[in-house]
Design a protein around this motif. Sequence first.
Motif, short mmCIF file in Angstrom:
data_model
loop_
_atom_site.label_atom_id
_atom_site.label_comp_id
_atom_site.label_asym_id
_atom_site.label_seq_id
_atom_site.Cartn_x
_atom_site.Cartn_y
_atom_site.Cartn_z
N PRO A 176 0.83 -1.21 0.00
CA PRO A 176 0.00 0.00 0.00
C PRO A 176 0.86 1.25 0.00
O PRO A 176 1.94 1.29 0.58
CB PRO A 176 -0.81 -0.13 1.29
N LEU A 177 0.37 2.26 -0.68
CA LEU A 177 1.10 3.51 -0.83
C LEU A 177 0.10 4.65 -0.79
O LEU A 177 -0.96 4.56 -1.43
CB LEU A 177 1.84 3.50 -2.19
N PRO A 178 0.36 5.71 -0.04
CA PRO A 178 -0.56 6.85 -0.08
C PRO A 178 -0.75 7.32 -1.51
O PRO A 178 0.20 7.42 -2.29
CB PRO A 178 0.15 7.90 0.77
N LEU A 179 -1.99 7.60 -1.86
CA LEU A 179 -2.28 8.02 -3.22
C LEU A 179 -1.46 9.25 -3.62
O LEU A 179 -1.01 9.36 -4.77
CB LEU A 179 -3.78 8.32 -3.36
N ARG A 180 -1.22 10.14 -2.68
CA ARG A 180 -0.47 11.34 -2.98
C ARG A 180 1.00 11.05 -3.30
O ARG A 180 1.71 11.90 -3.83
CB ARG A 180 -0.57 12.34 -1.83
N GLU A 181 1.48 9.84 -3.00
CA GLU A 181 2.88 9.49 -3.21
C GLU A 181 3.11 8.54 -4.38
O GLU A 181 4.20 7.99 -4.53
CB GLU A 181 3.46 8.89 -1.93
N THR A 182 2.08 8.32 -5.21
CA THR A 182 2.25 7.42 -6.35
C THR A 182 3.12 8.10 -7.41
O THR A 182 2.68 9.04 -8.08
CB THR A 182 0.89 7.02 -6.96
N GLU A 183 4.34 7.63 -7.55
CA GLU A 183 5.31 8.24 -8.45
C GLU A 183 4.85 8.13 -9.91
O GLU A 183 4.38 7.09 -10.35
CB GLU A 183 6.67 7.56 -8.29
N GLY A 184 5.01 9.21 -10.65
CA GLY A 184 4.64 9.23 -12.06
C GLY A 184 3.20 9.61 -12.33
O GLY A 184 2.80 9.71 -13.48
N TRP A 185 2.43 9.82 -11.27
CA TRP A 185 1.02 10.17 -11.42
C TRP A 185 0.80 11.60 -10.92
O TRP A 185 1.36 12.00 -9.91
CB TRP A 185 0.13 9.19 -10.67
N ARG A 186 -0.03 12.35 -11.64
CA ARG A 186 -0.27 13.75 -11.33
C ARG A 186 -1.76 14.01 -11.14
O ARG A 186 -2.59 13.53 -11.92
CB ARG A 186 0.25 14.65 -12.46
N ARG A 187 -2.07 14.76 -10.12
CA ARG A 187 -3.47 15.10 -9.85
C ARG A 187 -3.74 16.53 -10.30
O ARG A 187 -3.08 17.48 -9.87
CB ARG A 187 -3.78 14.95 -8.36
N SER A 188 -4.74 16.67 -11.19
CA SER A 188 -5.19 18.00 -11.63
C SER A 188 -6.57 18.25 -11.05
O SER A 188 -7.07 17.49 -10.22
CB SER A 188 -5.23 18.07 -13.15
N GLU A 189 -7.21 19.29 -11.51
CA GLU A 189 -8.54 19.63 -10.99
C GLU A 189 -9.56 18.54 -11.29
O GLU A 189 -10.46 18.29 -10.49
CB GLU A 189 -9.00 20.95 -11.62
N LYS A 190 -9.40 17.87 -12.46
CA LYS A 190 -10.42 16.92 -12.89
C LYS A 190 -9.92 15.50 -13.11
O LYS A 190 -10.71 14.63 -13.50
CB LYS A 190 -11.07 17.41 -14.20
N ALA A 191 -8.64 15.23 -12.90
CA ALA A 191 -8.15 13.88 -13.18
C ALA A 191 -6.87 13.58 -12.43
O ALA A 191 -6.09 14.48 -12.11
CB ALA A 191 -7.91 13.71 -14.69
N ILE A 192 -6.67 12.29 -12.15
CA ILE A 192 -5.38 11.77 -11.71
C ILE A 192 -4.88 10.92 -12.86
O ILE A 192 -5.49 9.90 -13.21
CB ILE A 192 -5.52 10.93 -10.43
#
Length: 468
Positions: A281-297
């Motif tokens: 398990p990994l905090p969603l905020r720490e998933t490397e290579g993934w970026r969260r914008s206003e409407k999408a991760i």
Amino acid sequence: MDSAAEPLHTSGSAVSSRRAGALPSRLAVSALATEGGVMSNDAFHAWFEERQRTHALQVSRIPFEELQGWNFAPGDGNLRHDSGRFFSIEGIRVRSDYGPVGAWCQPIIHQPEIGVLGIAVCEIDGVLHCLMQAKPEPGNINGVQLSPTVQATKSNYTRVHGGSAVPYMDCFIDADPGRVLADVLQSEQGSWFFRKRNRNMVIEVGPEVEAGEDFCWLTLGQLGALLRHPDLVNMDARTVLSCIPDWRAGSETANSGLHSDTEIRSWVTTRRARHEITTEPLPLRETEGWRRSEKAISHESGLFFSIVAVDVSSHRREVPTWSQPLLEPHGLGVAALLVKRIRGVPHALLSARVEPGFLDVVELGPTVQCTPESYARLPAEDRPRYLDVVLDRRPERTLFDAVLSEEGGRFRHARSRYLIIEVGDEFPTGTPAGFRWATLCQISELLKYSHHLNVQARTLVAGMRTLP
């Protein structure tokens, strides 16, 4: 009249005695009844089009901040429902010896509760019919698709959302063992769900169970024909249909397969013992290579999938309005099964797949299962084995070809092209370590047990049973 809540009065022992020794022939009669019984084919399509109009959903993409009842947790950033139920979007870190990439991070859907996918069957005028539902889902590309009698998570049928009861649920929760034709826990997409399982059930009911306005009785033959229509029979219906005993499997002799049943089971066990995969398990905020914008991760490469948010309104669902996250794949998936006659007996070429969300490391999948776009940046030697055979297939060798939707309650516009392709004597019978030929009888035997065939393979099994 919808009599889903009424008790069943015919005894289980009576049903069992009627079925004893006769189930294959009863299933065969239903499978060969392609022109309709209770409802003609023309009447079905008219009814289904009306259900699509009646159940039209209003679905719109929204920013994450407009989600009602969902929030990113302050600590780990995981996306959860305020009730703590339904499902959540979390992160995982994966290390695996399977495939061209040995380690990665990703978001994944975590839904630990076990849902029920159930089809009620009833003998009507001497022919078994399946009770099917026209069900809208927010992620369906066309709104309404044909689903099982019951398709419900535990949160749904225990009414966590405060909505109305799930019709016909009592037929499955309190089922008499004598009425059970199939009952097995099966997985869902191991790349998108973390150890998700549903109870796949087929229950025989009596004439006191009638079809409500959103339900209809169809033969196995009619359902087989509808499987070839794009985006019509939903994923949940397909997986349950695959778990129905195969009426044709009895035509094989015990030694007709290239490999014995024991050899097939030993091969599966060997693959599970040899492959290594760790999923942390990994905090969603720490998933490397993934970026969260206003409407999408989304992944920084633009590949794989995104997590998006939608607002939904419907005047015919258990809850009239809601919002939720959905996983939106990038690209059309391909799930293809190569089949070959060996010693005169049809065999299918299965692959031993390792996916991070599988409960038991390996499940058997189609010969080829991938989204081709995801391999665009990798060298040719890292392309899935046999993908070129699938892409270069000849039309006269293509036995089944349909674009079908994946589960619309968690995925947005997720579709795959399902193919069954016959290969000739020129195709080698010998296989690499991760592949094995299996007969229809052997595949049907594996479907009696949990976590052996993945959800894509189960759709193709349902497709195989429609072939002459």
